[in-house]
Write a protein that holds these residues in place. Structure first.
Motif, PDB file in Angstrom:
ATOM      1  N   ALA A 145       0.826  -1.205   0.000  1.00  0.00           N
ATOM      2  CA  ALA A 145       0.000   0.000   0.000  1.00  0.00           C
ATOM      3  C   ALA A 145       0.862   1.257   0.000  1.00  0.00           C
ATOM      4  O   ALA A 145       0.551   2.230  -0.692  1.00  0.00           O
ATOM      5  CB  ALA A 145      -0.918  -0.010   1.218  1.00  0.00           C
TER       6      ALA A 145
ATOM      7  N   ASP B 239       0.966   6.838  -6.622  1.00  0.00           N
ATOM      8  CA  ASP B 239      -0.158   7.761  -6.790  1.00  0.00           C
ATOM      9  C   ASP B 239       0.337   9.189  -6.868  1.00  0.00           C
ATOM     10  O   ASP B 239      -0.175  10.011  -7.616  1.00  0.00           O
ATOM     11  CB  ASP B 239      -1.122   7.626  -5.602  1.00  0.00           C
ATOM     12  CG  ASP B 239      -2.142   6.519  -5.786  1.00  0.00           C
ATOM     13  OD1 ASP B 239      -2.459   6.206  -6.942  1.00  0.00           O
ATOM     14  OD2 ASP B 239      -2.596   5.976  -4.779  1.00  0.00           O
TER      15      ASP B 239
ATOM     16  N   ARG C   2     -12.897  -2.142 -10.539  1.00  0.00           N
ATOM     17  CA  ARG C   2     -12.388  -0.869 -10.033  1.00  0.00           C
ATOM     18  C   ARG C   2     -12.248   0.202 -11.115  1.00  0.00           C
ATOM     19  O   ARG C   2     -11.769   1.295 -10.838  1.00  0.00           O
ATOM     20  CB  ARG C   2     -11.039  -1.089  -9.343  1.00  0.00           C
ATOM     21  CG  ARG C   2     -11.173  -1.739  -7.971  1.00  0.00           C
ATOM     22  CD  ARG C   2     -11.957  -0.848  -7.039  1.00  0.00           C
ATOM     23  NE  ARG C   2     -12.193  -1.469  -5.740  1.00  0.00           N
ATOM     24  CZ  ARG C   2     -12.978  -0.939  -4.803  1.00  0.00           C
ATOM     25  NH1 ARG C   2     -13.598   0.213  -5.058  1.00  0.00           N
ATOM     26  NH2 ARG C   2     -13.154  -1.539  -3.651  1.00  0.00           N
TER      27      ARG C   2
ATOM     28  N   SER D 187      -9.836   4.609  -9.623  1.00  0.00           N
ATOM     29  CA  SER D 187      -9.895   4.340  -8.182  1.00  0.00           C
ATOM     30  C   SER D 187      -8.628   4.690  -7.418  1.00  0.00           C
ATOM     31  O   SER D 187      -8.659   4.760  -6.188  1.00  0.00           O
ATOM     32  CB  SER D 187     -10.212   2.852  -7.947  1.00  0.00           C
ATOM     33  OG  SER D 187     -11.453   2.495  -8.514  1.00  0.00           O
TER      34      SER D 187
ATOM     35  N   SER E 116      -3.466   2.947  -4.728  1.00  0.00           N
ATOM     36  CA  SER E 116      -3.478   2.352  -3.391  1.00  0.00           C
ATOM     37  C   SER E 116      -4.703   1.472  -3.177  1.00  0.00           C
ATOM     38  O   SER E 116      -4.598   0.381  -2.603  1.00  0.00           O
ATOM     39  CB  SER E 116      -3.405   3.444  -2.320  1.00  0.00           C
ATOM     40  OG  SER E 116      -4.448   4.379  -2.485  1.00  0.00           O
ATOM     41  N   LEU E 117      -5.878   1.902  -3.651  1.00  0.00           N
ATOM     42  CA  LEU E 117      -7.091   1.103  -3.487  1.00  0.00           C
ATOM     43  C   LEU E 117      -7.038  -0.162  -4.337  1.00  0.00           C
ATOM     44  O   LEU E 117      -7.405  -1.249  -3.881  1.00  0.00           O
ATOM     45  CB  LEU E 117      -8.322   1.935  -3.859  1.00  0.00           C
ATOM     46  CG  LEU E 117      -9.683   1.261  -3.638  1.00  0.00           C
ATOM     47  CD1 LEU E 117      -9.846   0.856  -2.181  1.00  0.00           C
ATOM     48  CD2 LEU E 117     -10.815   2.190  -4.058  1.00  0.00           C
TER      49      LEU E 117
ATOM     50  N   LYS F 208      -4.617  -2.598  -2.728  1.00  0.00           N
ATOM     51  CA  LYS F 208      -5.186  -3.234  -1.540  1.00  0.00           C
ATOM     52  C   LYS F 208      -6.137  -4.358  -1.915  1.00  0.00           C
ATOM     53  O   LYS F 208      -6.112  -5.445  -1.314  1.00  0.00           O
ATOM     54  CB  LYS F 208      -5.915  -2.188  -0.701  1.00  0.00           C
ATOM     55  CG  LYS F 208      -6.513  -2.761   0.581  1.00  0.00           C
ATOM     56  CD  LYS F 208      -7.242  -1.698   1.390  1.00  0.00           C
ATOM     57  CE  LYS F 208      -7.851  -2.304   2.655  1.00  0.00           C
ATOM     58  NZ  LYS F 208      -8.608  -1.303   3.430  1.00  0.00           N
ATOM     59  N   GLU F 209      -6.973  -4.125  -2.925  1.00  0.00           N
ATOM     60  CA  GLU F 209      -7.914  -5.164  -3.324  1.00  0.00           C
ATOM     61  C   GLU F 209      -7.182  -6.357  -3.951  1.00  0.00           C
ATOM     62  O   GLU F 209      -7.576  -7.509  -3.756  1.00  0.00           O
ATOM     63  CB  GLU F 209      -8.957  -4.607  -4.296  1.00  0.00           C
ATOM     64  CG  GLU F 209     -10.047  -5.616  -4.603  1.00  0.00           C
ATOM     65  CD  GLU F 209     -11.348  -4.979  -5.048  1.00  0.00           C
ATOM     66  OE1 GLU F 209     -12.193  -5.715  -5.586  1.00  0.00           O
ATOM     67  OE2 GLU F 209     -11.522  -3.766  -4.858  1.00  0.00           O
TER      68      GLU F 209
END
Length: 280
Positions: free
Chosen positions: A11, A18, A178, A242, A245-246, A249-250
């Motif tokens: 992450a 990002d 996503r 999205s 980082s998101l 994580k998924e």
């Protein structure tokens, strides 16, 4: 590596991206492809080279060659090799391997290449190993491959095999979920029977064989798995919509069933290829 530790590391890595790579692929992601992900397709490259007896009499062009591992393997067999790649970071990595790689045209335009980098105008073998699953217009890519092939030469097209034969299918579905309302191409769109063959229509190419190859995706740890998958380009729309980082994580969460004792990650997959001959 414990799950919580791996998640934090990945992450944090994604959060840095990002902030530093908002406009698309950068050097870090290109290196992740070259150092982590590209080797997963070596069984595919070798199967094609074996079947077509790639050697000193073969001139090979890798269309969308990325950092050039397939070309490097062909050169090791004595073939004359060159590549075309749109992304400058990947192109630079290929050149660091002493490969001749020129700039590939963007969608809607024809291929352009510096004469010093790509010495020929046509080749006895043109390979499209990685480009089709994420291409907005696969038919255009195949037409371009045909244009760059000598009469009597061959084009090789590759794509994912049936999703039920690919453990990575659930992981790749993150890219679709996503991406929101943005356009995210289904990586298995060409996996149905006849999917690759249909792209040959009207190109001057005729089918000359096909095959399936086992290409397991194996990573040292969860962090490497996430970085390798994100380097494929298949998650670009999801990342744009999205955030890295998101999405990272998924990916971590959905990869947990594929972790082995010791923290390694492994997913069994099948890739399919079609050989086509350029008619005289």
């Amino acid at each position: 590596m414990a799950s919580a530790q791996a998640t934090g590391t990945t992450a944090e890595h994604a959060l840095v991206q990002d902030r530093t790579e908002p406009d698309g692929p950068g050097p870090g992601r290109a290196r992740d492809w070259a150092e982590i992900q590209e080797r997963m397709l070596v069984p595919l490259y070798e199967a094609v080279h074996d079947r077509l007896e790639v050697g000193p009499a073969t001139s090979v062009l890798g269309l969308g060659c990325r950092s050039g591992l397939a070309l490097l393997l062909a050169a090791g067999r004595g073939a004359e090799v060159a590549g075309l790649e749109a992304q400058p970071e990947l192109r630079q990595l290929a050149r660091e391997r002493r490969l001749r790689v020129g700039a590939e045209g963007r969608p809607g335009g024809r291929t352009t290449a510096e004469q010093d980098d790509v010495p020929r105008t046509a080749y006895s073998l043109v390979t499209v190993f990685e480009q089709l699953p994420g291409a907005c217009d696969p038919a255009r890519v195949v037409a371009e491959a045909a244009r760059l092939t000598l009469a009597g030469g061959h084009v090789v097209l590759a794509a994912w095999g049936p999703p039920e034969r690919c453990e990575s299918a659930a992981v790749l579905d993150v890219a679709r979920r996503r991406a929101g309302r943005t356009t995210a191409r289904d990586p298995f769109a060409l996996s149905a029977p006849g999917g690759l063959e249909d792209l040959l229509l009207g190109t001057g190419l005729r089918p000359a064989g096909s095959g399936r190859v086992s290409c397991p995706f194996a990573y040292a740890d969860l962090d490497s798995a996430v970085r390798g998958l994100l380097s494929t380009g298949l998650y670009d729309s999801a990342v744009e919509f999205s955030g890295r980082s998101l999405v990272a994580k998924e990916l971590e969460e959905i990869l947990h069933p594929y972790r082995r004792p010791g923290g390694a990650v492994r997913m069994a997959n099948v890739f399919r290829y079609v050989i086509a001959e350029r008619m005289r």
